[in-house]
Design an enzyme around this catalytic site. Structure first.
Site, short mmCIF file in Angstrom:
data_model
loop_
_atom_site.label_atom_id
_atom_site.label_comp_id
_atom_site.label_asym_id
_atom_site.label_seq_id
_atom_site.Cartn_x
_atom_site.Cartn_y
_atom_site.Cartn_z
N HIS A 118 0.82 -1.22 0.00
CA HIS A 118 0.00 0.00 0.00
C HIS A 118 0.85 1.27 0.00
O HIS A 118 0.42 2.31 -0.51
CB HIS A 118 -0.92 0.00 1.22
CG HIS A 118 -2.20 0.75 1.00
ND1 HIS A 118 -2.29 1.92 0.28
CD2 HIS A 118 -3.47 0.49 1.42
CE1 HIS A 118 -3.53 2.34 0.26
NE2 HIS A 118 -4.28 1.49 0.95
N ASP B 216 -8.01 -6.79 -18.65
CA ASP B 216 -8.30 -7.72 -19.75
C ASP B 216 -6.98 -8.19 -20.33
O ASP B 216 -6.22 -7.40 -20.90
CB ASP B 216 -9.15 -7.03 -20.82
CG ASP B 216 -9.49 -7.93 -22.00
OD1 ASP B 216 -9.10 -9.11 -21.99
OD2 ASP B 216 -10.15 -7.44 -22.93
#
Length: 462
Positions: A154, A408
């Site tokens: 993070h 994708d």
């Protein structure tokens, strides 16, 4: 579900020309104020899926643009917490399950998520900072389906920046390792957030973004007025009592929540009703507080809400800024009042608190965090990954509106996307449903006895 890790290797950036020299990139004040841990997310893809070589090439090319993920955290020569852009690489694990994805679907999609899903991503438990900042696991199933588990630190990037990186990886994989020249990330974290001269600290940042380091203490059970004899054993007993549940809110249900909350607005505000986020969080805050049995308790409850500063700062920070740019709003209320009053009361508290995290607040934080007060007073971030229980409070991480579902690799966008199983009581995730119909999935970890009550009331509109 038996997951067999078949290989593990380091993937280093692949450049068109000579690799740039190593350098230290100091973390920004927003990076150092956020959680010092890796966050894990999970994707599931239907076949067809690309071969491993194509995904590895795409990752190598993308790391050449997002160099931080191939670096290592450390302390730079100026003494500041930094990322060493050394091209040391990210880790790629390949795994297999000798069963179709449908056999694992109950672990992923069912209402009560299972710790089993943690087998589908690299471990995030106790990973030292000097290890890889990005670790991914590609798990292939006998039916040709694929699950991608990502563990990303993070301190390197927030949710929006991480989503942008993953979308770029998918694009590079589809294009045979080529990334377009447009849409490159903005990577100027070391110089963008300069304090004002003179500084102007207008807001109280102690006990909001920073706090004094707590003394060693036993972990509490999270139930008001109750201690646990097992507390001295550490966090494990608390984890064992926390269970995660997934609530599915349909588009119609969310619309009714918004209508109910907005009906309490004064006539001057009727044209600007509460947002989906405000209405849903108000509903969850009241339901969780009631399920915990705090409705009659003389205690204050608050919600920690992440607020993205990209569009709030002036001038706006580019959407593709790569790093952390999040602060937190903290609406609060007496628990009894919160439960007793209508939902529009909670929605208004949330609306006002979030609206207050504006450009002036972000600039004030930059000035405070850059002033030396944090170091001089030994302050630590309130974003504490070691806080297993937040009761009577709640934390909300919203992934609504982020581009995670745009990933994708060539076979289409993901069938499913979710956070990993995270047994941190009261830390709630909002995720767009995989159905793609405007519905929302909410991941709710609570103590088991509170969770049973929450399940009874989570669909009540009041």
């Amino acid at each position: 579900m038996k997951v067999k890790v078949e290989s593990s290797r380091i993937v280093k950036p692949l450049y068109d020309a000579a690799a740039p020299a190593p350098e230290w990139m100091p973390l920004s004040v927003f990076d150092t104020a956020t959680y010092d841990e890796s966050i894990a997310i999970i994707y599931a893809f239907r076949p067809p899926n690309p071969p491993s070589a194509a995904m590895e090439l795409g990752l190598a090319r993308t790391l050449a643009v997002y160099r931080e993920w191939a670096g290592r955290l450390g302390v730079g020569p100026d003494g500041r917490r930094s990322v060493l852009l050394s091209d040391a690489g990210a880790r790629l694990d390949e795994a297999a399950v000798d069963a179709p994805l449908a056999a694992a679907a109950p672990f992923i999609i069912r209402r009560r998520p299972s710790p089993e899903v943690k087998r589908l991503h690299p471990s995030v438990d106790g990973a030292p900072a000097e290890e890889e900042l990005l670790r991914v696991q590609v798990t292939r199933f006998s039916c040709g389906s694929m699950v991608l588990g990502v563990a990303a630190h993070h301190r390197v990037a927030d949710g929006q920046a991480t989503a942008g990186f993953l979308v770029a990886w998918g694009l590079a994989t589809r294009r045979g390792g080529l990334l377009p020249a447009v849409g490159v990330p903005v990577r100027d974290r070391a110089t963008r957030f300069v304090p004002r001269d003179p500084p102007l600290v207008e807001f109280p940042h102690r006990e909001t973004e920073y706090k004094a380091p707590p003394p060693p203490a036993k972990i509490k059970s999270g139930v008001a007025g109750e201690d646990d004899d097992d507390d001295e054993l550490g966090a494990a007993p608390a984890h064992d009592k926390i269970k995660m549940h997934k609530v599915h809110y349909t588009k119609d249900f969310v619309a009714r929540l918004k209508s109910r909350a907005s009906s309490g607005l004064p006539p001057s505000r009727r044209g600007r009703g509460y947002t989906t986020f405000e209405s849903l969080v108000a509903h969850l805050w009241r339901a969780v507080t009631a399920a915990r049995g705090l409705g009659a308790a003389a205690t204050t409850t608050r919600v920690r809400i992440a607020v993205n500063g990209r569009a709030r700062m002036r001038p706006p920070v580019p959407r593709d800024y790569f790093g952390n740019l999040v602060l937190w709003a903290f609406p609060r209320c007496d628990a009894g009042e919160l439960v007793a009053r209508p939902s529009h009361h909670a929605a208004e508290l949330i609306h006002r608190a979030v609206a207050g995290i504006d450009d002036a607040y972000f600039r004030s934080f930059v000035d405070f965090a850059s002033s030396g007060a944090v170091e001089a007073e030994g302050l630590v971030p309130t974003a504490d990954a070691g806080e297993v229980v937040v009761c009577p409070d709640m934390e909300v991480d919203s992934w609504l509106g982020m581009s995670f579902y745009d990933l994708d690799f060539g076979g289409g966008c993901p069938l499913y996307f979710m956070p990993s199983y995270l047994a941190m009581e009261g830390t709630i995730f909002l995720v767009p449903s995989f159905l793609g119909d405007g519905s929302i999935d909410v991941y709710v970890p609570l103590f088991e006895n509170h969770l049973e009550e929450f399940k009874k009331i989570c669909y009540n509109i009041a």
